[in-house]
Design an enzyme around this catalytic site. Structure first.
Site, PDB file in Angstrom:
ATOM      1  N   CYS A  29     -14.823  -0.124  10.310  1.00  0.00           N
ATOM      2  CA  CYS A  29     -14.678  -0.975   9.131  1.00  0.00           C
ATOM      3  C   CYS A  29     -16.011  -1.663   8.827  1.00  0.00           C
ATOM      4  O   CYS A  29     -16.954  -1.569   9.602  1.00  0.00           O
ATOM      5  CB  CYS A  29     -13.602  -2.027   9.389  1.00  0.00           C
ATOM      6  SG  CYS A  29     -14.148  -3.291  10.547  1.00  0.00           S
ATOM      7  N   CYS A  88      -8.547  -2.479   9.526  1.00  0.00           N
ATOM      8  CA  CYS A  88      -8.974  -1.831   8.284  1.00  0.00           C
ATOM      9  C   CYS A  88      -9.387  -0.367   8.445  1.00  0.00           C
ATOM     10  O   CYS A  88      -9.370   0.383   7.477  1.00  0.00           O
ATOM     11  CB  CYS A  88     -10.103  -2.623   7.642  1.00  0.00           C
ATOM     12  SG  CYS A  88      -9.600  -4.287   7.177  1.00  0.00           S
ATOM     13  N   LYS A 140       0.823  -1.216   0.000  1.00  0.00           N
ATOM     14  CA  LYS A 140       0.000   0.000   0.000  1.00  0.00           C
ATOM     15  C   LYS A 140       0.857   1.267   0.000  1.00  0.00           C
ATOM     16  O   LYS A 140       1.873   1.324   0.696  1.00  0.00           O
ATOM     17  CB  LYS A 140      -0.900  -0.005   1.239  1.00  0.00           C
ATOM     18  CG  LYS A 140      -1.849  -1.192   1.246  1.00  0.00           C
ATOM     19  CD  LYS A 140      -2.752  -1.190   2.445  1.00  0.00           C
ATOM     20  CE  LYS A 140      -3.800  -2.289   2.318  1.00  0.00           C
ATOM     21  NZ  LYS A 140      -4.696  -2.332   3.489  1.00  0.00           N
TER      22      LYS A 140
END
Ligand code: SRM
Ligand code: SF4
Length: 562
Positions: A419, A468, A207
């Site tokens: 999330c 997340c 990422k």
């Protein structure tokens, strides 16, 4: 490192991400696809899921699980046209569960696509000039960037960079087009090469985030690579490069931990794509391919040491990075309401609770998109910016915002995110998106009682420790451990530069509210001028500061419940 994990063989034998996905989609006997293929569809931005609310009932009736697919659209820097928003709205309505889900990585997820709807949905996404390539899987995911349309030149520059990095690191395989769009295999396609990623792609997801100080809305230290834009005289002159951030961990396994990335040095704008590429190739070659729980770049850096990693980067680049330039972050999260830019345009930051767009909000945004000539920009905090509104158009949009009741909530809710978790996430241990609003109701009442109603405190919740919603960087982090139970973490920095620390373990609703009520009371009474909640709990000894990822589990006090 011992033998390679099963996923490595699946990738190697997949003929560049094809597997038997196409056959599986043609099989109408089951709503699912072959197990190995469920790993491969991720590389195409597609997850097989099932409705966990229905699992028990269907098992009793001896029915297969209620399978459906989630498709995650790749949107570098979160920038969409209004027409693309309308396109996704229509696909969700016709093919999915009718909702759009804005994510913490500036993408949109469509949930509830049953197998027969999957290809038409992806074809619709393609027709909207979008794709889902590499939105999941062991590849570089959607590249995220600060949302600063109020600084048009800077925003244009970082959006272009996010797109350039995303394109450069995409898989070269044509499998996504073949399987989901054209339906035909291109002759010779299977012998294609992956010059950067390699035949077995990366050891794990990867990422990249760009942030423009003082805004740390992308939580730049949470990603495998973070790029901190250095601005002088209104222009981006380069980027401080950060490496080795990540959030995921596993309960009860202290050798897994969230980590904030390390600042390696400064790169000029013309070098930065190559810097990213070389870091990706080091991770490709050095990452752990035997144990997926230790396969992220953060563990590679912990294993080999930052010095050796930096030396390898220098060797692969053929130059060394310059010393990092000074920067200062002021906040994570998003601003709210209208912000004007020097070019006379206005941009509306719209809060979307936990990123879930449904009901009135769905209708309202559709109506706005039909009249809006500018962009829709997704933020890394699950919110949406209606950008580039000309002054003549602003009253029209303002009245639509009013008509559909799209207003900004109080400070606690505005700075909270959760999330997805249940019912679609197969890894959820507890509720998150469906529960956080209720917890915030209770916390708002307590905060108001102590005069903290307008105070911004960052609260994030996840249904499991994978992180997340980046909970370990929040001032208050709640992480699911089991149905109705959460670990409570405290002490992240408001500006997203420091990890939190475990404060209470395995607590339910009443205990969470009671613990936070006491802390709110103490904060209201004892805080120093301008002191943030996350800093306060450290200064007053409620928790110790986490100084590095590998110390995340250290110095945990023996407080009740821990
Ligand atoms: Fe995530 C897995 C949802 C951002 C760390 N994440 C999942 C899956 C796909 C579950 C699965 O593997 O079966 C979830 C799908 C749920 C559903 O039904 O939609 C899921 N992750 C999300 C989203 C939708 C959360 C949200 O509410 O917005 C975010 C989608 C981002 C996107 O658009 O690409 C999302 N996930 C993140 C982030 C935040 C970020 O990237 O800034 C993290 C922490 C940062 C990091 O990666 O370290 C994150 N997700 C994980 C992990 C743990 C990875 C690890 O290193 O341990 C998993 C599990 C895994 O990979 O095995 C995971
Ligand atoms: Fe699912 Fe866990 Fe990610 Fe929440 S944090 S979406 S429960 S994987």
């Amino acid at each position: 490192m011992s033998d390679r994990s099963r996923n490595e063989f699946i990738k190697e034998e997949s003929r560049y991400l094809r597997g038997t996905i196409a056959d599986g989609l043609r099989d109408h006997v089951t709503g699912a696809i072959a197990e190995d293929d469920t790993q491969l569809t991720k590389f195409h931005g597609i997850y097989q899921q099932d409705d966990r609310d229905l699992r028990g009932e269907r098992a009793k009736k001896k029915l297969e699980k209620a399978f459906s697919f989630m498709a995650r659209v790749r949107v570098p820097a979160g920038v969409l046209t209004a027409a693309q928003w309308i396109g996704l709205h229509d696909i969700a309505a016709e093919r999915g569960n009718g909702t759009l889900r804005l994510t913490t990585r500036q993408t949109i997820q469509l949930h509830g696509l049953i197998k027969s709807n999957l290809r038409p949905a992806i074809q619709g996404i393609h027709a909207a000039l979008l794709d889902t390539i590499a939105a999941c899987g062991d590849v570089n995911r959607n590249v995220i960037a600060s949302v600063v349309p109020q600084h048009p030149a800077i925003h244009t520059e970082i959006t272009a960079l996010a797109r350039a990095i995303s394109e450069h690191l995409l898989p070269r395989s044509r499998a996504w087009h073949e399987i989901f769009v054209d339906g035909e295999q291109v002759v010779g396609g299977e012998t294609e090469d992956e010059p950067i990623l390699g035949r077995t792609y990366l050891p794990r997801k990867f990422k990249i985030a760009i942030a423009v100080p003082p805004q740390n809305d992308t939580d730049v230290f949470a990603h495998d690579i973070g790029l901190i834009a250095i601005v002088a005289q209104g222009k981006v002159v380069g980027y401080n490069v950060v490496a080795g951030g990540g959030m995921g961990m596993t309960h009860g396994e202290p050798d897994t931990f969230p980590r904030t990335g390390d600042v390696l040095g400064f790169s000029t704008p013309d070098q930065v794509v190559e810097v990213c590429e070389k870091i990706v190739t080091i991770q490709r070659d050095w990452g752990d391919r035997s144990d997926r729980k230790h396969a992220r770049l953060k563990y590679t850096i912990e294993r080999v040491g930052l010095e050796r990693f930096a030396a390898e980067l220098q060797a692969r680049l053929g130059i060394s990075l310059a010393p990092a330039r000074p920067y200062q972050f002021a906040r994570t999260g998003d601003p709210s309401g209208w912000i004007e830019s020097a070019d006379g345009q206005a941009h509306h930051f719209l809060f979307i609770e936990n990123g879930r767009v449904l009901g009135t909000m769905l209708d309202g945004l559709r109506a706005i998109a039909e009249r809006h000539d500018g962009r829709f920009i997704l933020t890394a905090n699950q919110n949406l910016v209606i950008a580039d509104v000309a002054s003549a158009q602003r009253p029209v949009l303002e009245s639509l915002l009013q008509q559909f009741n799209l207003s900004s909530p109080g400070a606690l809710r505005r700075n909270a995110m959760a999330c997805v978790a249940l019912p679609t996430c197969g890894l959820a241990l507890a509720e998150s998106e469906r529960y956080l609003p209720q917890l915030i109701d209770a916390l708002e009442r307590e905060a108001a009682q102590y005069g903290l109603g307008n105070d911004e405190i960052i609260i994030r919740m996840t249904g499991c420790p994978n992180g997340c919603a980046r909970p370990y960087l929040a001032e208050i982090g709640l992480v699911g451990t089991g149905p109705g139970r959460y670990n409570l973490y405290l002490g992240g920095a408001f500006e997203g530069t420091r990890l939190s620390k475990l404060y209470r373990q395995d607590v339910g609703h009443a205990d969470m509210v009671a613990s936070l009520k006491l802390l709110f009371a103490a904060y209201a009474g004892q805080r120093r001028q301008g002191e943030r909640f996350g800093d306060f709990v450290i200064r007053t000894g409620v928790v110790r500061a986490t100084t590095a990822g590998h110390r995340f589990h250290a110095d945990v006090a023996s407080a009740p419940g821990v």
